[in-house]
Write an enzyme that holds these catalytic residues in place. Structure first.
Site, PDB file in Angstrom:
ATOM      1  N   GLY A  21      39.211  40.783  34.587  1.00 50.76           N
ATOM      2  CA  GLY A  21      39.378  42.211  34.423  1.00 50.76           C
ATOM      3  C   GLY A  21      40.520  42.552  33.492  1.00 50.76           C
ATOM      4  NE  ARG A  25      44.564  37.594  36.139  1.00 52.04           N
ATOM      5  CZ  ARG A  25      44.352  38.407  37.170  1.00 52.04           C
ATOM      6  NH1 ARG A  25      43.125  38.583  37.630  1.00 52.04           N
ATOM      7  NH2 ARG A  25      45.362  39.038  37.722  1.00 52.04           N
ATOM      8  CB  SER A  91      42.540  39.042  42.108  1.00 55.67           C
ATOM      9  OG  SER A  91      42.497  40.375  41.639  1.00 55.67           O
ATOM     10  CG  ASP A 206      44.933  41.732  48.213  1.00 61.06           C
ATOM     11  OD1 ASP A 206      44.330  42.499  48.976  1.00 61.06           O
ATOM     12  OD2 ASP A 206      44.582  41.563  47.027  1.00 61.06           O
TER      13      ASP A 206
END
Length: 237
Positions: A21, A25, A91, A206
């Site tokens: 996204g 990165r 992620s 997370d």
């Protein structure tokens, strides 16, 4: 020729495309894992790089956040540049107690609220977006070679980042949803529409149940396994 969102010349985009996204990165992954990289797109700050991995041409191109954004880039990469294999690398938030932060989740299927851009194509049909099996099998095999936890199953592609529906989370957790992210369902749908391969490989950053989160300064190292799994799967399948 260039599209409204991608300025690459024909031939600058490889048939295999990894799609994080975050455009930065994409830059990090290309600089870390590819040889002979070339910047092929920076329209609207959405960076794309093409290089080689073990001699195989690869493009790593940002997708932006959310299903509408990845839909734009996936459509253009497929229809205008001939991409044949698209793998989301990103992620996700874990939704099961047995999943740990830094584990890798490989999305076999992707649940949605039914409000993706593709809902207009199916009307009353509840289409079930799923991964390409060959890529899925190859990614699982690659993941098992690494010292990291890997989980394969159903994920939730959400339209909302700051959701306030604990009742909805409870139902999904009860039905075994592994984690939540925001892009895979639409990528799978677009790929199916055009007869190409797609997969989502995500690192758990997370946890919705424990509220543990991966510190930002540790994310790159933890995301490395995900990128390597995606690259190995792309050329093994």
């Amino acid at each position: 020729m260039p599209t409204p969102h991608i300025s690459a010349a024909i031939g600058d985009i490889a048939e295999t495309v990894l799609m994080p996204g975050d455009p930065y990165r994409a830059k990090w992954a290309a600089e870390t894992y590819l040889d002979d990289i070339k910047l092929v797109n920076e329209v609207r700050g959405m960076l794309g790089f093409t290089g080689t991995y073990k001699g195989n041409p690869v493009t790593i191109h940002g997708s932006g956040m959310g299903m509408p954004s990845i839909s734009i880039y996936a459509n253009e990469l497929i229809t205008e540049y001939g991409a044949k294999t698209l793998i989301r690398i990103g992620s996700c938030g874990a939704m099961q107690h047995h999943i740990k932060v830094r584990d890798v989740v490989i999305a076999m299927t992707a649940t949605t609220m039914g409000t993706t851009p593709s809902a207009g194509f199916f009307k009353e049909i509840n289409y079930a977006p799923c991964a390409n099996y060959g890529l899925l099998e190859a990614a699982v095999a690659a993941a098992r070679q690494k010292d990291t936890g890997v989980h394969v199953g159903n994920i939730y592609s959400s339209d909302i980042f700051y959701a306030e529906r604990p009742d909805l989370d409870e139902v999904m957790i009860r039905h075994g949803i592994l984690g939540v992210e925001m892009e895979a369902a639409e990528l799978y749908t677009v790929a199916a529409r055009h007869g190409v391969r797609a997969l989502g490989v995500m690192t758990v950053s997370d946890h919705l149940l424990t509220h543990e989160a991966l510190p930002s300064d540790q994310r790159e190292k933890s995301f490395g396994d995900m990128v390597e799994i995606a690259l190995e799967a792309a050329f093994a399948a």
